[in-house]
Structure formats: structure tokens, C-alpha cells
Design a protein around this motif. Structure first.
Motif, PDB file in Angstrom:
ATOM      1  N   THR A 173      10.866  -4.403 -41.865  1.00 29.82           N
ATOM      2  CA  THR A 173       9.744  -4.553 -42.926  1.00 29.82           C
ATOM      3  C   THR A 173       9.174  -5.991 -42.374  1.00 29.82           C
ATOM      4  OG1 THR A 173       8.805  -4.617 -45.074  1.00 29.82           O
ATOM      5  CG2 THR A 173      11.175  -5.440 -44.792  1.00 29.82           C
ATOM      6  N   GLY A 174       7.946  -6.005 -42.544  1.00 30.47           N
ATOM      7  CA  GLY A 174       7.079  -7.327 -42.556  1.00 30.47           C
ATOM      8  C   GLY A 174       7.128  -7.864 -44.151  1.00 30.47           C
ATOM      9  N   TRP A 175       6.925  -8.998 -44.185  1.00 31.78           N
ATOM     10  CA  TRP A 175       6.698  -9.594 -45.630  1.00 31.78           C
ATOM     11  C   TRP A 175       5.431  -9.283 -45.911  1.00 31.78           C
ATOM     12  CZ3 TRP A 175       8.494 -11.361 -49.566  1.00 31.78           C
ATOM     13  CH2 TRP A 175       7.714 -12.396 -50.581  1.00 31.78           C
ATOM     14  N   ASP A 176       5.261  -8.867 -47.459  1.00 34.20           N
ATOM     15  CA  ASP A 176       4.302  -8.667 -48.071  1.00 34.20           C
ATOM     16  C   ASP A 176       4.547  -8.911 -49.552  1.00 34.20           C
ATOM     17  OD1 ASP A 176       2.329  -7.213 -49.904  1.00 34.20           O
ATOM     18  OD2 ASP A 176       1.983  -5.751 -48.239  1.00 34.20           O
ATOM     19  N   GLU A 177       4.193 -10.074 -50.008  1.00 32.44           N
ATOM     20  CA  GLU A 177       4.050 -10.786 -51.192  1.00 32.44           C
ATOM     21  C   GLU A 177       4.037  -9.595 -52.313  1.00 32.44           C
ATOM     22  OE1 GLU A 177       3.204 -14.752 -53.901  1.00 32.44           O
ATOM     23  OE2 GLU A 177       2.215 -14.345 -52.048  1.00 32.44           O
ATOM     24  N   SER A 178       2.820  -8.853 -52.338  1.00 35.26           N
ATOM     25  CA  SER A 178       2.722  -8.006 -53.512  1.00 35.26           C
ATOM     26  C   SER A 178       3.719  -6.733 -53.345  1.00 35.26           C
ATOM     27  CB  SER A 178       1.143  -7.439 -53.518  1.00 35.26           C
ATOM     28  OG  SER A 178       1.024  -6.850 -52.079  1.00 35.26           O
ATOM     29  N   LEU A 179       3.790  -6.277 -52.409  1.00 36.27           N
ATOM     30  CA  LEU A 179       4.984  -5.198 -52.254  1.00 36.27           C
ATOM     31  C   LEU A 179       5.944  -5.526 -52.774  1.00 36.27           C
ATOM     32  CD1 LEU A 179       5.335  -3.100 -49.157  1.00 36.27           C
ATOM     33  CD2 LEU A 179       7.487  -3.890 -50.393  1.00 36.27           C
ATOM     34  N   PHE A 180       6.781  -6.776 -52.380  1.00 40.31           N
ATOM     35  CA  PHE A 180       8.110  -7.069 -53.046  1.00 40.31           C
ATOM     36  C   PHE A 180       8.161  -7.633 -54.279  1.00 40.31           C
ATOM     37  CE2 PHE A 180       8.846  -7.018 -48.140  1.00 40.31           C
ATOM     38  CZ  PHE A 180      10.047  -6.223 -48.351  1.00 40.31           C
ATOM     39  N   ASN A 181       6.889  -8.188 -54.608  1.00 45.98           N
ATOM     40  CA  ASN A 181       6.854  -8.519 -56.144  1.00 45.98           C
ATOM     41  C   ASN A 181       7.050  -7.277 -56.835  1.00 45.98           C
ATOM     42  OD1 ASN A 181       7.069 -11.122 -55.857  1.00 45.98           O
ATOM     43  ND2 ASN A 181       4.716 -11.579 -55.771  1.00 45.98           N
ATOM     44  N   ALA A 182       6.101  -6.265 -56.634  1.00 47.06           N
ATOM     45  CA  ALA A 182       6.163  -4.889 -57.446  1.00 47.06           C
ATOM     46  C   ALA A 182       7.709  -4.415 -57.411  1.00 47.06           C
ATOM     47  CB  ALA A 182       5.200  -4.060 -56.613  1.00 47.06           C
ATOM     48  N   LEU A 183       8.437  -4.398 -56.138  1.00 48.86           N
ATOM     49  CA  LEU A 183       9.783  -3.902 -56.266  1.00 48.86           C
ATOM     50  C   LEU A 183      10.538  -4.478 -57.275  1.00 48.86           C
ATOM     51  CD1 LEU A 183      10.404  -3.187 -52.572  1.00 48.86           C
ATOM     52  CD2 LEU A 183       9.831  -1.554 -54.324  1.00 48.86           C
TER      53      LEU A 183
END
Length: 388
Positions: A260-270
Motif C-alpha cells: 500500500t501507499g500512504w493515504d491519510e484518510s484511508l488509514f484514519n478511517a481504518l
């Protein structure tokens, strides 16, 4: 800097093109067909292809890819080396353990996870090369810590995506022949695994869940979004989904990132959905050059961000020191990751960098001899007849 002779450059390009053509032919001849229109979420599937949640996601274009490959072929660089050798895992303990959560790094993104009495294997890659053929392509720098035959009985195999360093035909065939594990895959990969001999295959879309009962309770497997892409041949770009996996037992939760690449919104949601995570299996290698890799691979500093977003208690660094896939040294994470953790105010071993074969036991009351008691020799040689 010594200039590479033109004859060597031409030979390297012929080899690369031959490998690509073979991959394309294999994909065209054996990828199967699956109508995904009724299954895939419309927020990440359109026009017969999967997409990332961030619609601004873009991989380097063809000219950038060719420039990157040309640079790697023509630079006079020393052959990649690493002083990492596998430990002999405690096979007796791993075979008998059904109660204690553990994670054993076998190599690259292959981890044996033990949770609630289940043996779970991530992205099995036991071959000498991450390639459609075993006479060409990225060659292992470090052998796997154990063979398929030495694994305990595997209950579940998790696949994150279709790239050759994560989805290996020889390894899948060997696992399917050894037992009858349940293969959990992202959408689009089920026909391919069935073609390779897997009997029980379940394909999931992002945010879908299935459950498997272990000896000590039910483990829920959530297919979760990742920022990546897929391809095995010349004409199947993004025809199959990519994903991470969350494993939730009665009292222990493990996250497997895949690629995975970094995605702030994706990982905050997880993090909002799953935190705290007891163990995070995070890729920490194959991240340079940054302008080429940033959308598809996190670097050690970004792995720390993922760790924090998930509220992780422990981490295990994976996807390093096994294949030469990028410009940083294969063992660069040994230097870079501890510094990134300290800079974030975390202990430098919060995300452990183990040797293949080492078992992390988060609940072990005392330190243990991680070399184990197996009669095997610590230095394995490839044997004729082993899985490709």
C-alpha cells in the motif's frame, strides 16, 4: 562510474521483454473470467477496472517506468547483498500452538499468524524468484525460513493482490496439495486460484467480511481498502482488486497491509473502525526512488504513520531484505525504521525487524530462545523438487 557495455544493455532489455511477454501470455491463457459488475462497489470499480478511493491516484506513466527500468539496467551498481540469514524456527512449538497469538516472518510478505487456534498464512511466496518463470526475474536474496512441508496445517491463506512477489503459482499449488486451506482473496482472483488447484476459495470486496471458527473462538476476516494496483500480464492492469486484511479474534486483532501507499484518510478511517490493533504487519521496504514508489509503497516513516493511525500496540516489518525490487539497499530498513520510530516518539523496536524464522509472541511472559529446537540446519539450500 563504469559504463555498462552496450551488449550487456541489449541482453538485459531482451531478457526483460521476454519476461514481460511470457507474463502476458500466461495471464491471457489462464486468468479465467469473472463477472464483477454485480459484486464490486461502485466507488472503486468502473469500466471493467478497479480504482483507488483517491481518484487522484496515479502511477508513473510508461515513460517513467521505462526510465526507471533503464536506470536500473545501465547503472554500474554492486549486486544487492544482505547479511540476514534465517533463524531455525521452533517448528515443534509452532506445530503445537493453538492458544497463544503469534506471528512468524517467513520472508518478504509471507507471515505465519496464529490466532484463536487458527494457522493463517499471508501472501505465500516460497519460490526462488518473484516472476512468472523460475529462470528469470527477481531472485531471492534470503531463502524462506521454512518450506511448505514444514508449515503447520494451514487453515486460512490470505492474498493481498496479484503481483508476483505476493501471489506465486508454485506456492499456491503446493499449499493446495498439502492440505485444504481456505483461500481468501480480493475480487477477481478466485478463478486463477481455482485453476491452480485451490478447492476452497472465497473472494471478497473491500469492506466485506467472512468468519472462520478456530479452536478458541471465531476469527473475523475483513477485506479492507489499500492504495495500490494489480497486474500479472500485459493486458490485465487493475482487472483484479488489491486489499489489506484485518483478522479479529475474540481478544486479539492483527492487520496485514499487503502492499500500500500512504493515504491519510484511508488509514484514519481504518483506525476509527478497528483501533486498537494488537499486531500490525507492515511493509517497510521497496520504497526508493520516492517519486516513483510513493503511490504504491509506503516507506518506513509512513509505516510509522500507519502504525499510529491504527493505534497499534506491536508491529512487524515485512516486505524487505528478500527481493531486490527498488533502489534502497535490501536491509536499509534496519537503519531507517528505528530512526523514524524515535522521531515519532515511539520505542525504536515498536515495529520489530526480525530475522526470518523468528516468532513474535506478544503475550509471552518471559523472553524465549527464538532459535528454536528444530533439528534442521540454520542455513538451507534450495533442493531439487521444492516448490518453484
Amino acid at each position: 562510474m563504469t559504463k555498462t557495455p552496450p551488449s550487456q544493455v541489449r541482453a538485459a532489455w531482451r531478457a526483460a521483454l521476454c519476461s514481460a511477454l511470457v507474463a502476458g501470455l500466461l495471464a491471457a491463457c489462464g486468468s479465467g473470467h469473472e463477472d464483477l459488475r454485480q459484486r464490486a462497489g461502485t466507488d472503486h470499480y468502473a469500466d471493467g477496472r478497479f480504482h483507488n478511493l483517491d481518484r487522484d491516484f496515479a502511477l508513473p506513466d510508461t515513460s517513467d517506468v521505462l526510465a526507471f527500468q533503464w536506470s536500473r539496467l545501465t547503472r554500474h551498481m554492486p549486486a544487492p547483498t544482505t547479511d540476514i540469514t534465517p533463524l531455525v524456527p521452533d517448528l515443534g512449538w509452532l506445530q503445537g500452538n493453538r492458544a497463544e497469538p503469534s506471528a512468524t516472518w517467513i520472508g518478504h510478505a509471507t507471515v505465519l499468524v496464529q490466532i484463536a487456534g487458527l494457522n493463517v498464512l499471508t501472501d505465500p511466496q516460497f519460490s526462488q524468484r518473484a516472476s512468472p518463470v523460475q529462470w528469470m526475474g527477481p531472485k531471492r536474496l534470503v531463502p524462506p525460513a521454512m518450506s511448505v512441508a514444514e508449515l503447520p496445517d494451514i487453515d486460512v491463506v490470505l492474498i493481498s493482490h496479484s503481483h508476483f512477489d505476493h501471489l506465486d503459482e508454485g506456492s499456491i499449488r503446493a499449499l493446495a496439495a498439502k492440505g485444504d486451506p481456505l483461500f481468501l482473496v480480493p475480487l477477481g482472483l478466485e478463478p486463477l486460484l481455482r485453476e491452480w488447484g485451490a478447492h476452497r476459495v472465497q473472494a471478497l470486496d473491500w469492506n466485506e467480511q467472512t468468519a472462520v471458527t478456530g479452536r478458541h473462538g471465531v476469527v473475523k476476516f475483513d477485506c479492507v481498502p489499500a492504495r495500490h494496483w494489480s497486474r500479472r500480464g500485459l493486458f490485465d492492469r487493475d482487472r483484479a482488486l488489491w486489499a489489506g486484511w484485518m483478522m479479529s479474534g475474540p481478544d486479539f486483532r492483527v492487520y496485514f497491509a499487503g502492499d500500500t501507499g500512504w493515504d491519510e484518510s484511508l488509514f484514519n478511517a481504518l483506525g476509527e473502525r478497528f483501533a486498537p490493533v494488537d499486531m500490525a504487519l507492515l511493509p517497510v521496504g521497496a520504497y526508493e526512488p520516492r517519486d516513483f514508489m510513493r503511490n504504491q509503497h509506503i516507506n518506513p516513516a509512513e509505516a510509522v504513520k500507519v502504525f499510529q493511525a491504527l493505534g497499534a500496540r506491536r508491529g512487524l516489518g515485512i516486505h524487505w531484505a528478500t527481493f531486490d525490487l527498488s533502489d534502497e539497499a535490501p536491509d536499509a530498513p534496519r537503519r531507517v525504521l528505528p530512526a523514524a520510530l524515535l522521531a515519532a516518539g515511539l520505542p525504536e523496536n515498536a515495529i520489530a525487524l526480525t530475522r526470518p524464522g523468528e516468532t513474535l509472541r506478544p503475550r509471552a511472559p518471559v523472553s524465549i530462545d527464538l532459535r528454536g529446537k528444530s533439528p534442521r540446519y540454520p542455513k538451507r539450500q534450495w533442493a531439487k523438487g521444492e516448490p518453484r
